[in-house]
Design an enzyme around this catalytic site. Structure first.
Site, PDB file in Angstrom:
ATOM      1  N   ASN A   1       7.795  22.804 103.275  1.00 40.50           N
ATOM      2  CA  ASN A   1       6.971  21.905 104.078  1.00 40.50           C
ATOM      3  C   ASN A   1       5.833  22.717 104.688  1.00 40.50           C
ATOM      4  O   ASN A   1       5.995  23.356 105.723  1.00 40.50           O
ATOM      5  CB  ASN A   1       7.816  21.244 105.170  1.00 40.50           C
ATOM      6  CG  ASN A   1       7.047  20.159 105.916  1.00 40.50           C
ATOM      7  OD1 ASN A   1       5.835  20.040 105.792  1.00 40.50           O
ATOM      8  ND2 ASN A   1       7.770  19.364 106.695  1.00 40.50           N
TER       9      ASN A   1
ATOM     10  N   ASN B   1       1.902  15.505 107.501  1.00 39.71           N
ATOM     11  CA  ASN B   1       1.927  14.442 106.492  1.00 39.71           C
ATOM     12  C   ASN B   1       3.350  14.000 106.136  1.00 39.71           C
ATOM     13  O   ASN B   1       3.580  13.399 105.095  1.00 39.71           O
ATOM     14  CB  ASN B   1       1.170  14.881 105.222  1.00 39.71           C
ATOM     15  CG  ASN B   1       1.832  16.068 104.515  1.00 39.71           C
ATOM     16  OD1 ASN B   1       2.999  16.371 104.728  1.00 39.71           O
ATOM     17  ND2 ASN B   1       1.066  16.746 103.668  1.00 39.71           N
ATOM     18  N   ASP B   2       4.296  14.282 107.027  1.00 38.98           N
ATOM     19  CA  ASP B   2       5.698  13.987 106.710  1.00 38.98           C
ATOM     20  C   ASP B   2       5.991  12.498 106.581  1.00 38.98           C
ATOM     21  O   ASP B   2       6.868  12.093 105.818  1.00 38.98           O
ATOM     22  CB  ASP B   2       6.620  14.580 107.786  1.00 38.98           C
ATOM     23  CG  ASP B   2       6.747  16.094 107.666  1.00 38.98           C
ATOM     24  OD1 ASP B   2       6.284  16.653 106.655  1.00 38.98           O
ATOM     25  OD2 ASP B   2       7.317  16.707 108.591  1.00 38.98           O
TER      26      ASP B   2
ATOM     27  N   GLY C   1      10.245  16.374 103.300  1.00 38.65           N
ATOM     28  CA  GLY C   1       8.992  16.854 103.880  1.00 38.65           C
ATOM     29  C   GLY C   1       8.266  17.920 103.095  1.00 38.65           C
ATOM     30  O   GLY C   1       7.177  18.359 103.501  1.00 38.65           O
TER      31      GLY C   1
ATOM     32  N   ASP D   1       5.812  19.642 100.383  1.00 37.59           N
ATOM     33  CA  ASP D   1       4.494  19.124  99.990  1.00 37.59           C
ATOM     34  C   ASP D   1       3.710  20.165  99.197  1.00 37.59           C
ATOM     35  O   ASP D   1       4.176  21.285  98.953  1.00 37.59           O
ATOM     36  CB  ASP D   1       3.709  18.676 101.222  1.00 37.59           C
ATOM     37  CG  ASP D   1       3.668  19.721 102.337  1.00 37.59           C
ATOM     38  OD1 ASP D   1       3.704  20.932 102.034  1.00 37.59           O
ATOM     39  OD2 ASP D   1       3.606  19.334 103.522  1.00 37.59           O
TER      40      ASP D   1
ATOM     41  N   ASP E   1       8.087  12.592  80.542  1.00 39.79           N
ATOM     42  CA  ASP E   1       9.417  12.166  80.962  1.00 39.79           C
ATOM     43  C   ASP E   1       9.998  11.154  79.968  1.00 39.79           C
ATOM     44  O   ASP E   1       9.276  10.336  79.384  1.00 39.79           O
ATOM     45  CB  ASP E   1       9.312  11.535  82.355  1.00 39.79           C
ATOM     46  CG  ASP E   1      10.648  11.135  82.928  1.00 39.79           C
ATOM     47  OD1 ASP E   1      11.477  12.024  83.151  1.00 39.79           O
ATOM     48  OD2 ASP E   1      10.851   9.926  83.142  1.00 39.79           O
TER      49      ASP E   1
ATOM     50  N   GLU F   1      10.385  15.347  77.094  1.00 36.20           N
ATOM     51  CA  GLU F   1      11.794  15.420  77.455  1.00 36.20           C
ATOM     52  C   GLU F   1      12.592  14.563  76.479  1.00 36.20           C
ATOM     53  O   GLU F   1      12.356  13.355  76.368  1.00 36.20           O
ATOM     54  CB  GLU F   1      12.009  14.911  78.879  1.00 36.20           C
ATOM     55  CG  GLU F   1      13.468  14.938  79.294  1.00 36.20           C
ATOM     56  CD  GLU F   1      13.754  14.047  80.500  1.00 36.20           C
ATOM     57  OE1 GLU F   1      14.631  14.406  81.309  1.00 36.20           O
ATOM     58  OE2 GLU F   1      13.101  12.987  80.624  1.00 36.20           O
TER      59      GLU F   1
END
Length: 617
Positions: free
Chosen positions: A139, A144-145, A165, A167, A332, A361
């Site tokens: 974090n 910006n949490d 949290g 980032d 993905d 993947e």
């Protein structure tokens, strides 16, 4: 607010009848574009309250309005433009006109392409990829949490299903740590917005394709992150999700048309059977459920047969490369996508960025199943996928067997030998990404029963085999756990948050075992970074005997010999059998501990590996 669709866990019967009340002109995407692209065609998706009631006008030299498409939902227009070769960068108004009302105007920008060296450069077998789940790494910006306009509020580090949290700034704060470790490329799980009400910290339920999740930062910060990585000699892999989208995104909650996603009379989950895509005897219903079934109640399955969906996805992915300069894509859930579309997508992307790397993947159960999805394998398909490489889960499972299973004709270390012997199935196996674990799997330390010898042998194989090696954050400091559930292998990196009791980004914060593991990987990774034989050299392997498995990586500069003892007892082995590659060398440098060793006989500890660089005259 009325919505176009109403989702429940048991019913996905969707009908168009009432429409969301949205701003008169909510958004135009892509928000801006570039001149000089290989494909001159651009399709804008325009979303606004009954925007289809309006005419579209624009006037800019070199830009032609080709067509305006109205669809089932009057809140959408799809606007086809052609950016001619003579177009120059600039800004022009796009007007949406309705008699008796004020015109709506969007100021559209055409920009010059960024031709700076080092952008979209590709991630190759010369690299070591480090996979990070941003929410769980560090974090760097507590401000910006949480945001009041997002559906999930606050951070709750005591819950594996909640936001913690981490980032982009947190990742950027520790780039020196990664560079010191020997990392040359960083793969973040999707950093774009996932505004779902619960457990979307992982990033695979996108709700805004053009926006970095504000809890991670901003688009501008992401671009700076890529630029900083490049300035430090590291590359960036962007994680893409073609197959599904979060149900709270505007194109799902207020769909342009019913065919935007795959529809079922009631909720139908994918059967997750990749074999149904390749089986010549398959029941059509099984293949349809594999490709069109949903991943989860809150992950709508995109209909990639829809040309509007195709344009929306492809243009978004091209936009991010040109905007931020990322070097590669990880795709993905590749087998669940529409195969023909994905082949076209790959061609379209590579036309714009010839050096960009792409790996899908697959997570299938045999080399044949895996190779089926890669480019050049047109048997029974009728087209080329143009997919350069895959995530090599088959090799991963073979390494597990070599570490944990007893030796048999096709078991234990012989399984590893036999999987590598099937590399003929691939056009170029060195484009496969090889790995030991990731965010969806049990960590390697737990898989090997916390046996440090096995752990080190696994890491030695990862760093010395063919392909593009990828490791998972925290493996280097002995983070452990089984993926039951997945949150247990997505724990916070100790030291990434103010107030953490230990900071394992530093040697002082790690205990002796953790520092030993870190230094082992650092030594191997940095040796690999400076050894072309391990990056692009050829490979020769020998059939295991008495539990001893030997392979070589070599080029015209160096020869590296790997000796793995798969038994539970120390062994002394001769080397005359390997004369084809030893070629008269009498000694070798021990890559891990330094110093020279004779090559007549080698002593290898139980479940241990020697990494030797042959000394030549």
């Amino acid at each position: 607010m009325k919505k176009l669709l109403f989702f429940t866990a048991c019913c996905l019967l969707m009908a168009l009848g009432s429409f969301a009340q949205i701003p008169a002109l909510e958004r135009v995407e892509p928000m801006f574009w570039w001149v000089g692209m290989h494909n001159p065609n651009l399709q804008l998706i325009v979303h606004g309250d009954h925007i289809a009631d309006r005419k579209v006008e624009l006037n800019y030299p070199g830009v032609k309005l080709v067509a305006v498409h109205k669809v089932e939902n009057p809140n959408y227009l799809f606007v086809d433009l052609r950016i001619l070769s003579g177009a120059i960068p600039g800004t022009f108004p796009i007007k949406f006109i309705k008699a008796g009302e004020k015109a709506l105007t969007y100021s559209y920008a055409l920009k010059a392409r960024d031709r700076s060296p080092g952008r979209a450069q590709g991630v190759t077998s010369r690299d070591l990829i480090y996979l990070i789940m941003p929410d769980r790494f560090s974090n760097g910006d507590p401000s910006n949490d949480s945001f009041t306009n997002l559906r999930e509020q606050g951070i709750h580090r005591d819950s594996m299903f909640s936001r913690h949290g981490g980032d982009l700034q947190g990742v950027m704060n520790h780039l020196d740590y990664l560079k010191d470790l020997g990392v040359t490329a960083i793969w973040l799980t999707p950093e774009i917005e996932n505004d779902e009400p619960h457990a979307s910290y992982h990033g695979y339920a996108v709700t805004d394709y053009y926006k970095v999740d504000p809890r991670y930062g901003t688009n501008e910060l992401y671009k700076k992150f890529v630029e900083k990585c490049h300035s430090m000699g590291m590359k960036v892999v962007k994680d893409l999700v073609h197959n599904h989208a979060g149900t709270e995104g505007y194109t799902i909650s207020d769909m342009p048309m019913k065919s935007w996603v795959h529809q079922w009379p009631k909720y139908t989950k994918s059967n997750f059977r990749d074999m149904a895509v390749m089986d010549p005897h398959v029941a059509p219903s099984d293949r349809k459920q594999m490709l069109d079934g949903w991943f989860d109640h809150r992950m709508a399955d995109m209909n990639e047969n829809n040309p509007y969906v195709q344009n929306f996805l492809t243009q978004n992915h091209i936009w991010w490369v040109e905007y931020a300069g990322v070097d590669g894509f990880r795709l993905d859930t590749y087998p669940y996508n529409d195969p023909e579309y994905m082949a076209k997508w790959a061609v379209d992307v590579k036309n714009e960025f010839p050096h960009l790397s792409i790996f899908g993947e697959t997570l299938v159960w045999s080399a044949a199943n895996q190779a089926f999805f890669t480019q050049g394998n047109t048997v029974n398909r009728g087209f080329d996928t143009h997919l350069p490489g895959v995530t090599d889960g088959v090799l991963k499972e073979a390494i597990y067997d070599a570490l944990n299973a007893n030796e048999g004709w096709t078991e234990g270390v012989n399984r590893l030998y036999s999987v590598l012997a099937q590399d003929f199935l691939y056009q170029d196996v060195t484009r496969n990404t090889i790995f030991l674990d990731n965010h969806d799997m049990s960590r390697i330390l737990s898989v090997v029963g916390e046996d440090i010898n096995k752990y080190k042998s696994a890491m030695a194989m990862l760093m010395t085999m063919r392909g593009v090696p990828q490791m998972y954050y925290g493996d280097e400091i002995l983070m452990k756990n089984f993926s039951n559930p997945d949150g247990l292998v997505r724990e916070d990196f100790p030291g990434g948050w103010d107030g953490d009791k230990k900071n394992k980004f530093t040697a002082e914060g790690r205990d002796d075992k953790e520092n030993d593991a870190f230094n082992y990987i650092k030594t191997l990774a940095n040796y690999r970074k400076n050894t072309s034989a391990l990056q692009t050299g050829k490979m020769m392997q020998y059939i295991p005997e008495n539990g001893i498995y030997v392979y070589f990586r070599y080029d015209d500069k160096k020869t590296v010999m790997m000796v793995y003892n798969s038994t539970d007892k120390e062994q002394i082995t001769g080397t005359t059998r390997y004369y084809e590659r030893i070629k008269g060398a009498k000694t070798a440098k021990n890559v891990i501990i330094g110093g020279n060793t004779g090559l007549d006989k080698l002593t290898v500890g139980p479940k241990s590996t020697l990494v030797l660089e042959l000394e030549t005259k």
